[in-house]
Write a protein that holds these residues in place. Structure first.
Motif, PDB file in Angstrom:
ATOM      1  N   THR A   1       0.822  -1.221   0.000  1.00 42.14           N
ATOM      2  CA  THR A   1       0.000   0.000   0.000  1.00 42.14           C
ATOM      3  C   THR A   1       0.855   1.269   0.000  1.00 42.14           C
TER       4      THR A   1
ATOM      5  N   TYR B   1       3.811   7.746   6.008  1.00 42.85           N
ATOM      6  CA  TYR B   1       4.157   6.913   7.166  1.00 42.85           C
ATOM      7  C   TYR B   1       3.979   5.432   6.838  1.00 42.85           C
ATOM      8  N   TRP B   2       4.667   4.617   7.606  1.00 35.96           N
ATOM      9  CA  TRP B   2       4.387   3.181   7.642  1.00 35.96           C
ATOM     10  C   TRP B   2       4.806   2.683   9.016  1.00 35.96           C
ATOM     11  N   ILE B   3       4.201   1.586   9.443  1.00 37.70           N
ATOM     12  CA  ILE B   3       4.579   0.998  10.742  1.00 37.70           C
ATOM     13  C   ILE B   3       4.619  -0.520  10.571  1.00 37.70           C
TER      14      ILE B   3
ATOM     15  N   TRP C   1       0.598  -2.943  14.232  1.00 27.37           N
ATOM     16  CA  TRP C   1      -0.634  -2.386  13.664  1.00 27.37           C
ATOM     17  C   TRP C   1      -1.776  -2.422  14.689  1.00 27.37           C
ATOM     18  N   GLY C   2      -2.661  -1.462  14.530  1.00 28.08           N
ATOM     19  CA  GLY C   2      -3.927  -1.480  15.273  1.00 28.08           C
ATOM     20  C   GLY C   2      -3.836  -1.058  16.727  1.00 28.08           C
ATOM     21  N   ARG C   3      -2.754  -0.395  17.085  1.00 29.31           N
ATOM     22  CA  ARG C   3      -2.624   0.044  18.487  1.00 29.31           C
ATOM     23  C   ARG C   3      -2.651   1.569  18.607  1.00 29.31           C
ATOM     24  N   GLY C   4      -2.976   2.231  17.512  1.00 24.68           N
ATOM     25  CA  GLY C   4      -3.089   3.691  17.552  1.00 24.68           C
ATOM     26  C   GLY C   4      -1.765   4.429  17.465  1.00 24.68           C
TER      27      GLY C   4
ATOM     28  N   THR D   1       0.332   4.933  14.837  1.00 28.09           N
ATOM     29  CA  THR D   1       0.511   5.833  13.693  1.00 28.09           C
ATOM     30  C   THR D   1      -0.360   7.078  13.840  1.00 28.09           C
ATOM     31  N   THR D   2      -1.561   6.900  14.364  1.00 28.53           N
ATOM     32  CA  THR D   2      -2.415   8.067  14.609  1.00 28.53           C
ATOM     33  C   THR D   2      -1.714   9.033  15.564  1.00 28.53           C
TER      34      THR D   2
ATOM     35  N   ASN E   1      -6.898   1.132   1.062  1.00 23.09           N
ATOM     36  CA  ASN E   1      -6.163   1.235   2.329  1.00 23.09           C
ATOM     37  C   ASN E   1      -6.967   2.039   3.362  1.00 23.09           C
ATOM     38  N   PRO E   2      -8.103   1.481   3.816  1.00 18.91           N
ATOM     39  CA  PRO E   2      -8.973   2.251   4.725  1.00 18.91           C
ATOM     40  C   PRO E   2      -8.297   2.584   6.048  1.00 18.91           C
ATOM     41  N   ALA E   3      -7.354   1.753   6.501  1.00 17.55           N
ATOM     42  CA  ALA E   3      -6.692   2.042   7.787  1.00 17.55           C
ATOM     43  C   ALA E   3      -5.919   3.354   7.685  1.00 17.55           C
ATOM     44  N   SER E   4      -5.269   3.584   6.553  1.00 17.81           N
ATOM     45  CA  SER E   4      -4.505   4.817   6.394  1.00 17.81           C
ATOM     46  C   SER E   4      -5.445   6.020   6.272  1.00 17.81           C
TER      47      SER E   4
ATOM     48  N   ARG F   1      -8.221   6.316   7.665  1.00 16.06           N
ATOM     49  CA  ARG F   1      -8.721   6.563   9.032  1.00 16.06           C
ATOM     50  C   ARG F   1      -7.671   7.336   9.847  1.00 16.06           C
TER      51      ARG F   1
ATOM     52  N   LYS G   1      -8.243  10.962  11.566  1.00 15.31           N
ATOM     53  CA  LYS G   1      -8.034  11.198  13.011  1.00 15.31           C
ATOM     54  C   LYS G   1      -6.968  12.266  13.257  1.00 15.31           C
TER      55      LYS G   1
HETATM   56  C1  LIG Z   1      -1.879   2.259   7.447  1.00 13.33           C
HETATM   57  C2  LIG Z   1      -1.031   2.053   8.698  1.00 13.33           C
HETATM   58  C3  LIG Z   1       0.033   3.122   8.769  1.00 13.33           C
HETATM   59  C4  LIG Z   1      -1.942   2.148   9.927  1.00 13.33           C
HETATM   60  O1  LIG Z   1      -1.124   2.112  11.082  1.00 13.33           O
HETATM   61  P1  LIG Z   1      -1.709   1.729  12.538  1.00 13.33           P
HETATM   62  O2  LIG Z   1      -0.677   2.118  13.542  1.00 13.33           O
HETATM   63  O3  LIG Z   1      -2.202   0.347  12.529  1.00 13.33           O
HETATM   64  O4  LIG Z   1      -2.941   2.770  12.619  1.00 13.33           O
HETATM   65  P2  LIG Z   1      -3.767   3.160  13.931  1.00 13.33           P
HETATM   66  O5  LIG Z   1      -3.814   1.997  14.868  1.00 13.33           O
HETATM   67  O6  LIG Z   1      -3.264   4.458  14.450  1.00 13.33           O
HETATM   68  O7  LIG Z   1      -5.217   3.454  13.301  1.00 13.33           O
HETATM   69  C5  LIG Z   1      -5.771   2.592  12.343  1.00 13.33           C
HETATM   70  C6  LIG Z   1      -7.249   2.913  12.207  1.00 13.33           C
HETATM   71  O8  LIG Z   1      -7.739   2.268  11.024  1.00 13.33           O
HETATM   72  C7  LIG Z   1      -8.807   1.426  11.366  1.00 13.33           C
HETATM   73  N1  LIG Z   1      -8.790   0.306  10.448  1.00 13.33           N
HETATM   74  C8  LIG Z   1      -7.887  -0.697  10.379  1.00 13.33           C
HETATM   75  N2  LIG Z   1      -8.224  -1.542   9.376  1.00 13.33           N
HETATM   76  C9  LIG Z   1      -9.325  -1.023   8.808  1.00 13.33           C
HETATM   77  C10 LIG Z   1     -10.160  -1.438   7.730  1.00 13.33           C
HETATM   78  N3  LIG Z   1      -9.905  -2.550   7.014  1.00 13.33           N
HETATM   79  N4  LIG Z   1     -11.245  -0.669   7.419  1.00 13.33           N
HETATM   80  C11 LIG Z   1     -11.509   0.460   8.116  1.00 13.33           C
HETATM   81  N5  LIG Z   1     -10.754   0.900   9.136  1.00 13.33           N
HETATM   82  C12 LIG Z   1      -9.690   0.153   9.482  1.00 13.33           C
HETATM   83  C13 LIG Z   1      -8.542   1.045  12.803  1.00 13.33           C
HETATM   84  O9  LIG Z   1      -9.718   0.567  13.413  1.00 13.33           O
HETATM   85  C14 LIG Z   1      -8.083   2.395  13.363  1.00 13.33           C
HETATM   86  O10 LIG Z   1      -9.161   3.296  13.509  1.00 13.33           O
HETATM   87  P3  LIG Z   1      -9.919   3.520  14.935  1.00 13.33           P
HETATM   88  O11 LIG Z   1      -8.865   4.006  15.893  1.00 13.33           O
HETATM   89  O12 LIG Z   1     -10.937   4.544  14.619  1.00 13.33           O
HETATM   90  O13 LIG Z   1     -10.462   2.192  15.350  1.00 13.33           O
HETATM   91  C15 LIG Z   1      -0.357   0.640   8.697  1.00 13.33           C
HETATM   92  O14 LIG Z   1      -1.345  -0.325   8.456  1.00 13.33           O
HETATM   93  C16 LIG Z   1       0.733   0.507   7.643  1.00 13.33           C
HETATM   94  O15 LIG Z   1       1.887   0.834   7.893  1.00 13.33           O
HETATM   95  N6  LIG Z   1       0.378  -0.013   6.453  1.00 13.33           N
HETATM   96  C17 LIG Z   1       1.365  -0.237   5.374  1.00 13.33           C
HETATM   97  C18 LIG Z   1       2.000   1.046   4.866  1.00 13.33           C
HETATM   98  C19 LIG Z   1       0.979   2.098   4.497  1.00 13.33           C
HETATM   99  O16 LIG Z   1      -0.101   1.801   3.994  1.00 13.33           O
HETATM  100  N7  LIG Z   1       1.327   3.374   4.757  1.00 13.33           N
HETATM  101  C20 LIG Z   1       0.450   4.485   4.408  1.00 13.33           C
HETATM  102  C21 LIG Z   1       0.548   4.816   2.972  1.00 13.33           C
HETATM  103  S1  LIG Z   1      -0.599   6.135   2.560  1.00 13.33           S
END
Ligand SMILES: CC(C)(COP(=O)(O)OP(=O)(O)OC[C@H]1O[C@@H](n2cnc3c(N)ncnc32)[C@H](O)[C@@H]1OP(=O)(O)O)[C@@H](O)C(=O)NCCC(=O)NCCS
Length: 177
Positions: free
Chosen positions: A36, A97-99, A104-107, A109-110, A137-140, A142, A146
């Motif tokens: 991603t 960013y990336w982590i 993942w999922g511990r807040g 990156t936010t 990439n819905p996590a990013s 989000r 935030k």
């Molecule tokens: C994207 C990424 C940075 C997220 O990092 P993380 O530390 O896990 O993120 P956080 O825990 O701070 O927050 C993730 C949020 O996304 C939400 N989330 C995770 N998967 C999800 C999904 N499939 N659909 C919707 N939301 C999702 C989580 O619930 C959380 O939101 P919430 O606090 O409201 O519950 C990490 O997955 C990553 O490094 N991915 C690969 C590299 C990448 O994509 N970088 C960004 C390029 S733009």
């Protein structure tokens, strides 16, 4: 501007050191990180982390980009990367960013993104901070929401990743006036 170390509740965001390279290669080398992101290779060859860190330090020294190693303060573990690529002419920067997958999922990156956005507006004096995420990439997305960035629009099949054209979503925030 000399790159300073930033602190959040759980994280230390500090300038890179060449000794971060093995941790970076291990974590960024996972397929899920490359999947991603636009420029992280997979497989992740030897030497790439060292080269990237050296170039990040140069870009910080010339004010072109500020990339921080994301470190868990309590244990000093290297978790990942967060940073701004600055376009001074337009007083704006792109957030990235990336982590590592185990974190993942511990807040984390936010937490880091909120501090980097503050750093961009308050310390660098920027006017606009933006980011583009792959639409799959819905996590990013989000994380960006935030950190106070707002969805601005979708670019249809804007990039080609591993032989597939993907849409991107742009998010941005401008300095409060
Ligand atoms: C994207 C990424 C940075 C997220 O990092 P993380 O530390 O896990 O993120 P956080 O825990 O701070 O927050 C993730 C949020 O996304 C939400 N989330 C995770 N998967 C999800 C999904 N499939 N659909 C919707 N939301 C999702 C989580 O619930 C959380 O939101 P919430 O606090 O409201 O519950 C990490 O997955 C990553 O490094 N991915 C690969 C590299 C990448 O994509 N970088 C960004 C390029 S733009």
């Amino acid at each position: 501007m000399r790159q300073l170390t930033l602190q959040t509740k759980r994280l230390t965001l500090r300038p890179y050191q060449l000794t971060d390279a093995p941790g970076m290669q291990q974590l960024a080398g996972e397929r899920a990180i490359a999947a991603t992101t636009l420029r992280i290779p997979h497989p992740y060859p030897d030497g790439v982390a060292e080269e990237w860190i050296a170039s990040a330090l140069e870009r910080a020294a010339s004010g072109k980009a500020y990339h921080f190693a994301m470190v868990l303060t309590e244990t000093d573990e290297f978790l990942g990367s967060v940073g701004l690529t600055v376009q001074r002419e337009w007083e704006r920067a792109e957030l990235g960013y990336w982590i590592g997958v185990p974190y993942w999922g511990r807040g984390y990156t936010t937490e880091a993104a909120i501090e980097i956005v503050r750093f961009g507006f308050e310390d660098l004096g920027l006017h606009r901070i933006y980011a583009s995420v792959f639409a799959n990439n819905p996590a990013s997305a989000r994380v960006l929401e935030k950190a106070g960035l707002t969805y601005e629009g979708r670019q249809v099949q804007a990039i080609k990743k591993w032989d597939e054209f993907l849409d991107t979503l742009t998010y941005a925030r401008v300095k409060a006036t």
